[in-house]
Design a protein around this motif. Structure first.
Motif, PDB file in Angstrom:
ATOM      1  N   UNK A   3     -37.711 -73.977  56.687  1.00 42.61           N
ATOM      2  CA  UNK A   3     -36.379 -73.484  57.008  1.00 42.61           C
ATOM      3  C   UNK A   3     -35.426 -73.859  55.887  1.00 42.61           C
ATOM      4  N   UNK A   4     -34.813 -72.845  55.237  1.00 42.14           N
ATOM      5  CA  UNK A   4     -33.912 -73.096  54.130  1.00 42.14           C
ATOM      6  C   UNK A   4     -32.614 -72.327  54.258  1.00 42.14           C
ATOM      7  N   UNK A   5     -31.491 -73.056  54.333  1.00 46.24           N
ATOM      8  CA  UNK A   5     -30.160 -72.433  54.390  1.00 46.24           C
ATOM      9  C   UNK A   5     -29.222 -73.156  53.416  1.00 46.24           C
ATOM     10  N   UNK A   6     -29.741 -73.567  52.284  1.00 42.45           N
ATOM     11  CA  UNK A   6     -28.990 -74.366  51.337  1.00 42.45           C
ATOM     12  C   UNK A   6     -28.022 -73.525  50.485  1.00 42.45           C
ATOM     13  N   UNK A   7     -27.086 -74.249  49.829  1.00 44.15           N
ATOM     14  CA  UNK A   7     -26.171 -73.632  48.864  1.00 44.15           C
ATOM     15  C   UNK A   7     -25.314 -72.526  49.473  1.00 44.15           C
ATOM     16  N   UNK A   8     -24.644 -72.842  50.572  1.00 39.60           N
ATOM     17  CA  UNK A   8     -23.743 -71.861  51.183  1.00 39.60           C
ATOM     18  C   UNK A   8     -22.481 -72.570  51.683  1.00 39.60           C
ATOM     19  N   UNK A   9     -21.822 -71.993  52.662  1.00 38.35           N
ATOM     20  CA  UNK A   9     -20.575 -72.567  53.191  1.00 38.35           C
ATOM     21  C   UNK A   9     -20.690 -72.771  54.697  1.00 38.35           C
ATOM     22  N   UNK A  10     -21.820 -73.264  55.147  1.00 37.52           N
ATOM     23  CA  UNK A  10     -22.044 -73.461  56.570  1.00 37.52           C
ATOM     24  C   UNK A  10     -21.321 -74.704  57.069  1.00 37.52           C
ATOM     25  N   UNK A  11     -20.869 -74.640  58.309  1.00 38.85           N
ATOM     26  CA  UNK A  11     -20.142 -75.746  58.921  1.00 38.85           C
ATOM     27  C   UNK A  11     -20.802 -76.088  60.256  1.00 38.85           C
ATOM     28  N   UNK A  12     -20.141 -76.978  61.002  1.00 37.39           N
ATOM     29  CA  UNK A  12     -20.693 -77.355  62.294  1.00 37.39           C
ATOM     30  C   UNK A  12     -21.844 -78.332  62.148  1.00 37.39           C
ATOM     31  N   UNK A  13     -22.613 -78.471  63.184  1.00 39.07           N
ATOM     32  CA  UNK A  13     -23.720 -79.412  63.188  1.00 39.07           C
ATOM     33  C   UNK A  13     -25.059 -78.699  63.052  1.00 39.07           C
ATOM     34  N   UNK A  14     -26.020 -79.434  62.571  1.00 35.21           N
ATOM     35  CA  UNK A  14     -27.389 -78.935  62.559  1.00 35.21           C
ATOM     36  C   UNK A  14     -27.887 -78.971  63.997  1.00 35.21           C
ATOM     37  N   UNK A  15     -28.216 -77.818  64.596  1.00 34.71           N
ATOM     38  CA  UNK A  15     -28.573 -77.796  66.018  1.00 34.71           C
ATOM     39  C   UNK A  15     -29.675 -78.796  66.362  1.00 34.71           C
ATOM     40  N   UNK A  16     -29.459 -79.557  67.421  1.00 38.57           N
ATOM     41  CA  UNK A  16     -30.445 -80.567  67.811  1.00 38.57           C
ATOM     42  C   UNK A  16     -31.790 -79.940  68.152  1.00 38.57           C
ATOM     43  N   UNK A  17     -31.765 -78.662  68.557  1.00 38.03           N
ATOM     44  CA  UNK A  17     -33.009 -77.977  68.921  1.00 38.03           C
ATOM     45  C   UNK A  17     -33.967 -77.860  67.743  1.00 38.03           C
ATOM     46  N   UNK A  18     -33.423 -77.849  66.538  1.00 40.75           N
ATOM     47  CA  UNK A  18     -34.269 -77.742  65.347  1.00 40.75           C
ATOM     48  C   UNK A  18     -35.167 -78.966  65.206  1.00 40.75           C
ATOM     49  N   UNK A  19     -34.654 -80.122  65.620  1.00 43.35           N
ATOM     50  CA  UNK A  19     -35.430 -81.357  65.480  1.00 43.35           C
ATOM     51  C   UNK A  19     -36.546 -81.466  66.517  1.00 43.35           C
ATOM     52  N   UNK A  20     -36.658 -80.464  67.382  1.00 46.20           N
ATOM     53  CA  UNK A  20     -37.744 -80.441  68.356  1.00 46.20           C
ATOM     54  C   UNK A  20     -38.872 -79.493  67.966  1.00 46.20           C
ATOM     55  N   UNK A  21     -38.739 -78.840  66.814  1.00 48.41           N
ATOM     56  CA  UNK A  21     -39.776 -77.900  66.370  1.00 48.41           C
ATOM     57  C   UNK A  21     -40.872 -78.693  65.670  1.00 48.41           C
TER      58      UNK A  21
END
Length: 286
Positions: A170-188
């Protein structure tokens, strides 16, 4: 008896041919409509992308299944193509791999792509795509690799990404994203790589991260706004090869368990408010 069945078998073969031809024609039509919305200054797609007589399976960047001859992969990476990603690609119902990276696509992603339920790889990185990352990515449950970094996406990472139980990279680097990294991702549990560096993402690193991510090899969250402590049990992510946490707002002690990461090759901790010592065998910055 053979004469009785022959007309029936002939009719069946003809019907199969008609179905195969019509479905292949659907794929060809989708690509021709897609081509009409883009610019190809290098003529990287070649003359076949304007041809209706050549099999679509022989077009540049196109791969088809051996039996059904439907398009299963579209790789137009690094071809200098400009334009928008048209909704017609949503008609490529057998598509397993979509790679449009390294071009100049702009605009928002069409919702029609949500119907491509066979997709295992989506690489749209390094373009100029904008808007928010669509929540419908969560419906592509076969996805194993999702690369969206290097675009102009804004907003938050949708929590629906956590529904991708087969996701490995999963790669979403080098952008202008805000908020939190969804906790659901850490369950994959299948995740091997998480790359979200160079954004404005905040929040804490879950203390139980390593309880679920047993296969994690790359965790890159540098240059964001993460705060709090590094999990004391980070050393339980035994397969980590790259751990990049630099330039955040992390504080507290550097966990001694980092010394247990025997596969670690890259470690960046600089630009935080951390203190403590590391295993002498590790090369690090903090």
């Amino acid at each position: 008896m053979a004469n009785i069945h022959f007309p029936f078998l002939s009719l069946l073969l003809i019907q199969c041919f008609i179905i195969a031809f019509s479905t292949t024609a659907t794929d060809q039509s989708a690509l021709l409509q897609f081509k009409a919305q883009i610019e190809d200054p290098r003529n990287a797609l070649g003359n076949e992308w304007t041809s209706t007589w050549m099999s679509v399976c022989n077009w540049t960047g196109v791969s088809c299944g051996h039996h059904h001859r439907r398009i299963t992969a579209l790789d137009l990476s690094n071809m200098g193509i400009k334009g928008t990603i048209g909704p017609q690609l949503g008609n490529l119902s057998f598509l397993v791999s979509l790679n449009l990276s390294g071009n100049n696509f702009h605009g928002e992603l069409p919702r029609e792509l949500a119907s491509l339920r066979r997709l295992k790889l989506v690489d749209l990185s390094n373009n100029a795509l904008s808007g928010e990352i669509p929540a419908w990515f969560g419906n592509l449950t076969a996805l194993q690799q999702l690369y969206l970094g290097g675009n102009r996406f804004q907003g938050e990472i949708p929590w629906e990404i956590g529904k991708l139980a087969a996701l490995e990279k999963f790669g979403v680097q080098n952008m202008s994203l805000v908020g939190q990294l969804p906790s659901s991702i850490f369950n994959i549990s299948s995740l091997k790589e998480i790359r979200v560096y160079n954004n404005s993402i905040s929040g804490t690193i879950p203390s139980d991260m390593c309880d679920h991510l047993h296969h994690l090899q790359v965790f890159e969250i540098s240059t964001n706004k993460f705060f709090g402590h590094i999990p004391s049990n980070i050393g339980e992510c035994k397969n980590l090869q790259t751990l990049s946490l630099s330039l955040n707002q992390l504080n507290g002690f550097i966990p001694s368990s980092i010394g247990n990461l025997t596969n670690l090759e890259v470690l960046y901790l600089d630009g935080n408010s951390l203190h403590g010592k590391l295993h002498s065998a590790l090369t690090f910055f903090f």
